[in-house]
Design a protein around this motif. Structure first.
Motif, short mmCIF file in Angstrom:
data_model
loop_
_atom_site.label_atom_id
_atom_site.label_comp_id
_atom_site.label_asym_id
_atom_site.label_seq_id
_atom_site.Cartn_x
_atom_site.Cartn_y
_atom_site.Cartn_z
N ASP A 3 -10.76 1.04 4.50
CA ASP A 3 -9.32 1.20 4.33
C ASP A 3 -8.60 -0.11 4.55
O ASP A 3 -7.63 -0.43 3.86
CB ASP A 3 -8.79 2.27 5.29
N GLU A 4 -9.06 -0.89 5.55
CA GLU A 4 -8.40 -2.15 5.86
C GLU A 4 -8.51 -3.12 4.69
O GLU A 4 -7.54 -3.77 4.29
CB GLU A 4 -9.03 -2.77 7.11
N ASN A 5 -9.71 -3.24 4.10
CA ASN A 5 -9.89 -4.14 2.97
C ASN A 5 -9.07 -3.70 1.77
O ASN A 5 -8.51 -4.51 1.05
CB ASN A 5 -11.37 -4.23 2.59
N ALA A 6 -9.04 -2.40 1.53
CA ALA A 6 -8.27 -1.87 0.41
C ALA A 6 -6.79 -2.19 0.58
O ALA A 6 -6.10 -2.58 -0.37
CB ALA A 6 -8.47 -0.36 0.30
N GLU A 7 -6.30 -2.04 1.80
CA GLU A 7 -4.88 -2.30 2.06
C GLU A 7 -4.56 -3.77 1.82
O GLU A 7 -3.57 -4.11 1.19
CB GLU A 7 -4.54 -1.91 3.49
N LYS A 8 -5.43 -4.66 2.32
CA LYS A 8 -5.19 -6.09 2.15
C LYS A 8 -5.20 -6.49 0.69
O LYS A 8 -4.46 -7.37 0.26
CB LYS A 8 -6.25 -6.89 2.93
N LEU A 9 -6.06 -5.84 -0.09
CA LEU A 9 -6.22 -6.23 -1.48
C LEU A 9 -5.12 -5.67 -2.37
O LEU A 9 -4.51 -6.39 -3.16
CB LEU A 9 -7.59 -5.78 -1.99
N PHE A 10 -4.84 -4.38 -2.22
CA PHE A 10 -3.96 -3.74 -3.20
C PHE A 10 -2.53 -3.53 -2.74
O PHE A 10 -1.75 -2.90 -3.45
CB PHE A 10 -4.59 -2.42 -3.67
N LEU A 11 -2.16 -4.05 -1.58
CA LEU A 11 -0.75 -4.12 -1.24
C LEU A 11 -0.22 -5.51 -1.60
O LEU A 11 0.83 -5.92 -1.14
CB LEU A 11 -0.51 -3.81 0.25
N GLN A 12 -0.94 -6.21 -2.43
CA GLN A 12 -0.52 -7.49 -2.98
C GLN A 12 -0.37 -7.34 -4.49
O GLN A 12 -1.13 -6.61 -5.14
CB GLN A 12 -1.53 -8.58 -2.66
N GLU A 13 0.58 -8.05 -5.04
CA GLU A 13 0.91 -7.87 -6.45
C GLU A 13 -0.20 -8.34 -7.39
O GLU A 13 -0.61 -7.61 -8.30
CB GLU A 13 2.20 -8.63 -6.78
N LYS A 14 -0.70 -9.55 -7.19
CA LYS A 14 -1.60 -10.14 -8.17
C LYS A 14 -2.96 -9.45 -8.27
O LYS A 14 -3.45 -9.25 -9.38
CB LYS A 14 -1.74 -11.64 -7.89
N PRO A 15 -3.60 -9.07 -7.17
CA PRO A 15 -4.85 -8.32 -7.31
C PRO A 15 -4.66 -7.01 -8.07
O PRO A 15 -5.52 -6.62 -8.88
CB PRO A 15 -5.27 -8.06 -5.86
N THR A 16 -3.54 -6.33 -7.82
CA THR A 16 -3.27 -5.07 -8.53
C THR A 16 -3.10 -5.32 -10.02
O THR A 16 -3.67 -4.63 -10.86
CB THR A 16 -2.02 -4.40 -7.96
N ARG A 17 -2.30 -6.33 -10.36
CA ARG A 17 -2.09 -6.66 -11.77
C ARG A 17 -3.39 -7.07 -12.43
O ARG A 17 -3.65 -6.74 -13.60
CB ARG A 17 -1.06 -7.78 -11.89
N ALA A 18 -4.22 -7.81 -11.69
CA ALA A 18 -5.49 -8.27 -12.26
C ALA A 18 -6.39 -7.09 -12.60
O ALA A 18 -6.97 -7.03 -13.68
CB ALA A 18 -6.18 -9.22 -11.27
N LEU A 19 -6.52 -6.14 -11.67
CA LEU A 19 -7.41 -5.01 -11.91
C LEU A 19 -6.90 -4.16 -13.08
O LEU A 19 -7.68 -3.73 -13.94
CB LEU A 19 -7.54 -4.15 -10.65
N LEU A 20 -5.59 -3.91 -13.14
CA LEU A 20 -5.04 -3.12 -14.24
C LEU A 20 -5.23 -3.83 -15.57
O LEU A 20 -5.50 -3.21 -16.60
CB LEU A 20 -3.56 -2.84 -13.99
N PHE A 21 -5.11 -5.16 -15.56
CA PHE A 21 -5.29 -5.92 -16.81
C PHE A 21 -6.73 -5.88 -17.27
O PHE A 21 -7.01 -5.68 -18.46
CB PHE A 21 -4.84 -7.36 -16.60
N ILE A 22 -7.66 -6.05 -16.34
CA ILE A 22 -9.09 -5.97 -16.70
C ILE A 22 -9.39 -4.61 -17.31
O ILE A 22 -10.10 -4.50 -18.31
CB ILE A 22 -9.97 -6.22 -15.47
N GLY A 23 -8.84 -3.56 -16.70
CA GLY A 23 -9.07 -2.22 -17.23
C GLY A 23 -8.52 -2.06 -18.63
O GLY A 23 -9.13 -1.40 -19.49
N SER A 24 -7.35 -2.64 -18.89
CA SER A 24 -6.74 -2.51 -20.22
C SER A 24 -7.50 -3.29 -21.28
O SER A 24 -7.52 -2.92 -22.46
CB SER A 24 -5.28 -2.99 -20.18
N MET A 25 -8.15 -4.39 -20.87
CA MET A 25 -8.88 -5.23 -21.83
C MET A 25 -10.31 -4.74 -22.06
O MET A 25 -10.89 -5.00 -23.11
CB MET A 25 -8.92 -6.67 -21.32
N GLY A 26 -10.88 -4.04 -21.08
CA GLY A 26 -12.27 -3.61 -21.19
C GLY A 26 -13.22 -4.71 -20.74
O GLY A 26 -14.04 -4.51 -19.86
N LYS A 27 -13.09 -5.88 -21.36
CA LYS A 27 -13.90 -7.03 -20.99
C LYS A 27 -13.07 -8.28 -21.25
O LYS A 27 -12.50 -8.44 -22.33
CB LYS A 27 -15.19 -7.07 -21.79
N THR A 28 -12.99 -9.17 -20.27
CA THR A 28 -12.21 -10.38 -20.43
C THR A 28 -12.81 -11.47 -19.56
O THR A 28 -13.92 -11.31 -19.06
CB THR A 28 -10.73 -10.13 -20.07
#
Length: 206
Positions: A3-28
């Motif tokens: 839970d601690e690692n998840a909070e540190k990672l996804f309560l930040q803007e850029k990691p969240t945007r990065a993961l959503l973008f990778i998902g939208s592209m499929g492969k990049t």
């Protein structure tokens, strides 16, 4: 992932945007992600390294090009983030009722849950590293510009290859300059040049 690692990672803007973008592209690949989330390449690679450690993404190679894509677990997290994003994008019922009663009254705008962007450390480069980095940036910009114009004009793959092929020599010249340098060249410069080479190879193959 704890839970601690998840909070540190996804309560930040850029990691969240990065993961959503990778998902939208499929492969990049990393340089594209870096542009999409408005981050330096070095900072983006650190984000991706953390995601890989958490089992969210995996890296694959096609020739010399390194791609990134979501794992099955990463797709589950992506779905959860999308759902969360949609929920907070909606206005609470209380706000909707208040707006319906207050016609013509200017309301105060606010943003919930928005936090300050993670600061990025800007490393000062030595004169030679700064000089080579400037050359790399100009070369990459030229490669992207020529490819964009060629695509817009509907050029064939062979025509695009003829237009971009000579730039392989320019990349090789910069690589030789780095290898011959009397003092070590900053990692930021070598990473930028490697990304430019990967981009050119992708343009030549596709």
């Amino acid at each position: 992932m704890s839970d601690e690692n998840a909070e540190k990672l996804f309560l930040q803007e850029k990691p969240t945007r990065a993961l959503l973008f990778i998902g939208s592209m499929g492969k990049t690949y990393a340089s594209v992600i870096s542009k999409e989330i408005d981050s330096t390449f070095a900072h983006t690679t650190r984000i991706l390294a953390k995601m890989e450690q958490c089992g969210l993404i995996r890296f694959t190679f096609e020739g010399r090009i390194k791609f990134v894509e979501l794992t099955e677990y990463g797709r589950e997290v992506e779905a959860a983030l999308k759902e969360f994003r949609d929920i907070i994008a909606e206005e609470p019922p209380e706000i909707q009722e208040e707006k319906s009663r207050e016609t013509g009254v200017e309301k105060e705008e606010f943003t919930a849950g928005e936090e300050e962007k993670e600061p990025e450390q800007v490393e000062e480069l030595d004169p030679l590293s700064a000089e080579i980095l400037e050359k790399v940036k100009k070369l990459r910009s030229k490669i992207e510009s020529i490819h964009r114009e060629a695509v817009e004009q509907g050029d064939s793959k062979d025509t695009i290859s003829r237009k971009l092929g000579p730039y392989s020599r320019d990349i090789k010249k910069l690589q030789n300059q780095i290898e011959r340098a009397e003092s070590p060249i900053n990692e930021i410069v070598t990473s930028a040049l490697n990304e430019s080479e990967e981009l050119l190879e992708m343009y030549l193959r596709n």
